[in-house]
Design a protein around this motif. Structure first.
Motif, PDB file in Angstrom:
ATOM      1  N   MET A   1      -7.914   8.193  -1.915  1.00 59.30           N
ATOM      2  CA  MET A   1      -7.860   7.391  -3.109  1.00 59.30           C
ATOM      3  C   MET A   1      -8.804   6.208  -2.926  1.00 59.30           C
ATOM      4  SD  MET A   1      -4.711   5.203  -4.775  1.00 59.30           S
ATOM      5  CE  MET A   1      -4.812   3.873  -3.588  1.00 59.30           C
ATOM      6  N   ALA A   2      -9.785   6.126  -3.795  1.00 58.06           N
ATOM      7  CA  ALA A   2     -10.701   4.995  -3.773  1.00 58.06           C
ATOM      8  C   ALA A   2     -10.241   3.977  -4.812  1.00 58.06           C
ATOM      9  CB  ALA A   2     -12.118   5.462  -4.080  1.00 58.06           C
ATOM     10  N   ASN A   3     -10.033   2.761  -4.387  1.00 61.00           N
ATOM     11  CA  ASN A   3      -9.592   1.715  -5.303  1.00 61.00           C
ATOM     12  C   ASN A   3     -10.802   0.928  -5.794  1.00 61.00           C
ATOM     13  OD1 ASN A   3      -8.420  -0.337  -6.696  1.00 61.00           O
ATOM     14  ND2 ASN A   3      -7.185  -1.106  -5.001  1.00 61.00           N
ATOM     15  N   ALA A   4     -11.265   1.281  -6.992  1.00 59.57           N
ATOM     16  CA  ALA A   4     -12.435   0.623  -7.578  1.00 59.57           C
ATOM     17  C   ALA A   4     -12.043  -0.547  -8.477  1.00 59.57           C
ATOM     18  CB  ALA A   4     -13.252   1.632  -8.373  1.00 59.57           C
ATOM     19  N   GLY A   5     -10.735  -0.817  -8.595  1.00 60.91           N
ATOM     20  CA  GLY A   5     -10.269  -1.890  -9.459  1.00 60.91           C
ATOM     21  C   GLY A   5     -10.216  -3.222  -8.727  1.00 60.91           C
ATOM     22  N   PRO A   6      -9.798  -4.273  -9.439  1.00 64.72           N
ATOM     23  CA  PRO A   6      -9.762  -5.607  -8.861  1.00 64.72           C
ATOM     24  C   PRO A   6      -8.444  -5.962  -8.163  1.00 64.72           C
ATOM     25  CG  PRO A   6      -9.357  -5.758 -11.201  1.00 64.72           C
ATOM     26  CD  PRO A   6      -9.604  -4.302 -10.892  1.00 64.72           C
ATOM     27  N   ASP A   8      -4.783  -4.654  -5.773  1.00 64.62           N
ATOM     28  CA  ASP A   8      -4.252  -3.691  -4.809  1.00 64.62           C
ATOM     29  C   ASP A   8      -3.510  -2.587  -5.575  1.00 64.62           C
ATOM     30  OD1 ASP A   8      -5.109  -5.635  -3.067  1.00 64.62           O
ATOM     31  OD2 ASP A   8      -3.165  -5.907  -2.082  1.00 64.62           O
ATOM     32  N   HIS A   9      -3.562  -1.384  -5.019  1.00 70.49           N
ATOM     33  CA  HIS A   9      -2.798  -0.261  -5.589  1.00 70.49           C
ATOM     34  C   HIS A   9      -2.292   0.601  -4.455  1.00 70.49           C
ATOM     35  CE1 HIS A   9      -4.020  -1.103  -9.708  1.00 70.49           C
ATOM     36  NE2 HIS A   9      -5.276  -1.173  -9.311  1.00 70.49           N
ATOM     37  N   GLU A  10      -1.228   1.338  -4.738  1.00 70.03           N
ATOM     38  CA  GLU A  10      -0.755   2.338  -3.804  1.00 70.03           C
ATOM     39  C   GLU A  10      -0.566   3.637  -4.561  1.00 70.03           C
ATOM     40  OE1 GLU A  10       3.035   1.044  -2.215  1.00 70.03           O
ATOM     41  OE2 GLU A  10       4.070   1.984  -3.861  1.00 70.03           O
ATOM     42  N   PHE A  11      -0.209   4.679  -3.838  1.00 71.20           N
ATOM     43  CA  PHE A  11      -0.050   5.996  -4.450  1.00 71.20           C
ATOM     44  C   PHE A  11       1.085   6.696  -3.737  1.00 71.20           C
ATOM     45  CE2 PHE A  11      -1.146  10.534  -4.882  1.00 71.20           C
ATOM     46  CZ  PHE A  11      -1.419  10.607  -6.239  1.00 71.20           C
ATOM     47  N   GLU A  12       2.177   6.944  -4.472  1.00 67.54           N
ATOM     48  CA  GLU A  12       3.340   7.583  -3.870  1.00 67.54           C
ATOM     49  C   GLU A  12       3.680   8.833  -4.666  1.00 67.54           C
ATOM     50  OE1 GLU A  12       6.751   5.038  -3.356  1.00 67.54           O
ATOM     51  OE2 GLU A  12       7.667   6.433  -1.944  1.00 67.54           O
ATOM     52  N   VAL A  13       4.008   9.909  -3.939  1.00 64.85           N
ATOM     53  CA  VAL A  13       4.306  11.198  -4.563  1.00 64.85           C
ATOM     54  C   VAL A  13       5.766  11.554  -4.317  1.00 64.85           C
ATOM     55  CG1 VAL A  13       3.732  13.653  -4.606  1.00 64.85           C
ATOM     56  CG2 VAL A  13       1.917  11.952  -4.253  1.00 64.85           C
ATOM     57  N   PHE A  14       6.415  12.053  -5.378  1.00 68.86           N
ATOM     58  CA  PHE A  14       7.815  12.478  -5.323  1.00 68.86           C
ATOM     59  C   PHE A  14       7.906  13.956  -5.670  1.00 68.86           C
ATOM     60  CE2 PHE A  14       7.737   7.995  -6.221  1.00 68.86           C
ATOM     61  CZ  PHE A  14       8.716   7.479  -5.386  1.00 68.86           C
ATOM     62  N   PRO A  28      -6.329  -2.442  -0.731  1.00 69.36           N
ATOM     63  CA  PRO A  28      -7.008  -3.573  -1.378  1.00 69.36           C
ATOM     64  C   PRO A  28      -8.172  -3.114  -2.251  1.00 69.36           C
ATOM     65  CG  PRO A  28      -6.755  -3.948   0.995  1.00 69.36           C
ATOM     66  CD  PRO A  28      -6.414  -2.511   0.738  1.00 69.36           C
ATOM     67  N   ALA A  29      -8.528  -3.937  -3.200  1.00 68.78           N
ATOM     68  CA  ALA A  29      -9.675  -3.662  -4.070  1.00 68.78           C
ATOM     69  C   ALA A  29     -10.901  -3.355  -3.227  1.00 68.78           C
ATOM     70  CB  ALA A  29      -9.937  -4.854  -4.976  1.00 68.78           C
ATOM     71  N   GLY A  30     -11.591  -2.309  -3.625  1.00 62.87           N
ATOM     72  CA  GLY A  30     -12.822  -1.941  -2.945  1.00 62.87           C
ATOM     73  C   GLY A  30     -12.630  -1.095  -1.702  1.00 62.87           C
ATOM     74  N   LYS A  31     -11.389  -0.836  -1.344  1.00 67.73           N
ATOM     75  CA  LYS A  31     -11.110  -0.033  -0.150  1.00 67.73           C
ATOM     76  C   LYS A  31     -10.593   1.338  -0.559  1.00 67.73           C
ATOM     77  CE  LYS A  31     -11.991  -3.423   2.721  1.00 67.73           C
ATOM     78  NZ  LYS A  31     -13.159  -3.405   3.607  1.00 67.73           N
ATOM     79  N   GLY A  50       3.502   1.801  -6.811  1.00 67.46           N
ATOM     80  CA  GLY A  50       4.674   0.949  -6.687  1.00 67.46           C
ATOM     81  C   GLY A  50       4.373  -0.529  -6.538  1.00 67.46           C
ATOM     82  N   VAL A  51       3.127  -0.925  -6.682  1.00 68.47           N
ATOM     83  CA  VAL A  51       2.764  -2.336  -6.556  1.00 68.47           C
ATOM     84  C   VAL A  51       3.198  -3.095  -7.812  1.00 68.47           C
ATOM     85  CG1 VAL A  51       0.831  -3.956  -6.412  1.00 68.47           C
ATOM     86  CG2 VAL A  51       0.813  -1.877  -5.028  1.00 68.47           C
ATOM     87  N   SER A  52       3.897  -4.200  -7.589  1.00 68.99           N
ATOM     88  CA  SER A  52       4.263  -5.123  -8.675  1.00 68.99           C
ATOM     89  C   SER A  52       4.805  -4.364  -9.890  1.00 68.99           C
ATOM     90  CB  SER A  52       3.041  -5.977  -9.023  1.00 68.99           C
ATOM     91  OG  SER A  52       3.361  -6.954  -9.974  1.00 68.99           O
ATOM     92  N   ASP A  53       4.261  -4.655 -11.075  1.00 68.72           N
ATOM     93  CA  ASP A  53       4.723  -4.012 -12.307  1.00 68.72           C
ATOM     94  C   ASP A  53       3.806  -2.871 -12.744  1.00 68.72           C
ATOM     95  OD1 ASP A  53       2.504  -5.493 -12.962  1.00 68.72           O
ATOM     96  OD2 ASP A  53       3.366  -6.351 -14.799  1.00 68.72           O
ATOM     97  N   HIS A  54       3.053  -2.325 -11.827  1.00 72.77           N
ATOM     98  CA  HIS A  54       2.059  -1.314 -12.189  1.00 72.77           C
ATOM     99  C   HIS A  54       2.676  -0.072 -12.830  1.00 72.77           C
ATOM    100  CE1 HIS A  54      -1.269  -3.056  -9.375  1.00 72.77           C
ATOM    101  NE2 HIS A  54      -0.624  -3.976 -10.071  1.00 72.77           N
ATOM    102  N   GLU A  55       3.836   0.355 -12.316  1.00 73.26           N
ATOM    103  CA  GLU A  55       4.484   1.533 -12.908  1.00 73.26           C
ATOM    104  C   GLU A  55       4.839   1.253 -14.367  1.00 73.26           C
ATOM    105  OE1 GLU A  55       8.080   2.831 -11.021  1.00 73.26           O
ATOM    106  OE2 GLU A  55       8.237   4.596 -12.300  1.00 73.26           O
TER     107      GLU A  55
END
Ligand SMILES: [Cu+2]
Length: 66
Positions: A1-6, A8-14, A28-31, A50-55
């Motif tokens: 997963m490439a984070n091109a946004g400004p 932090d993001h995560e990715f969780e699968v259920f 982190p952004a850019g990573k 699952g970061v902050s209110d992203h969901e």
């Protein structure tokens, strides 16, 4: 997963049973982060950031393994 946004993001699968299968910890952004999963059962799987209110803001979805 490439984070091109400004932000932090995560990715969780259920799995279809609702249990967490794995996740990419906050990136982190850019990573980038990596996750390898093996799907052995058909069904509908969910993913979410699952970061902050992203969901709540729509960073979620599903896909079908057949
Ligand atoms: Cu996010």
């Amino acid at each position: 997963m490439a984070n091109a946004g400004p932000a932090d993001h995560e990715f969780e699968v259920f799995g279809p049973d609702g249990k967490a299968m794995g996740e990419i910890e906050p990136v982190p952004a850019g990573k980038a982060g990596r996750l390898t999963l093996t799907f052995t059962s058909p069904g509908t799987y969910a993913y979410v950031c699952g970061v902050s209110d992203h969901e709540a803001r729509g960073m979620k979805g599903s896909f079908v393994v057949s």
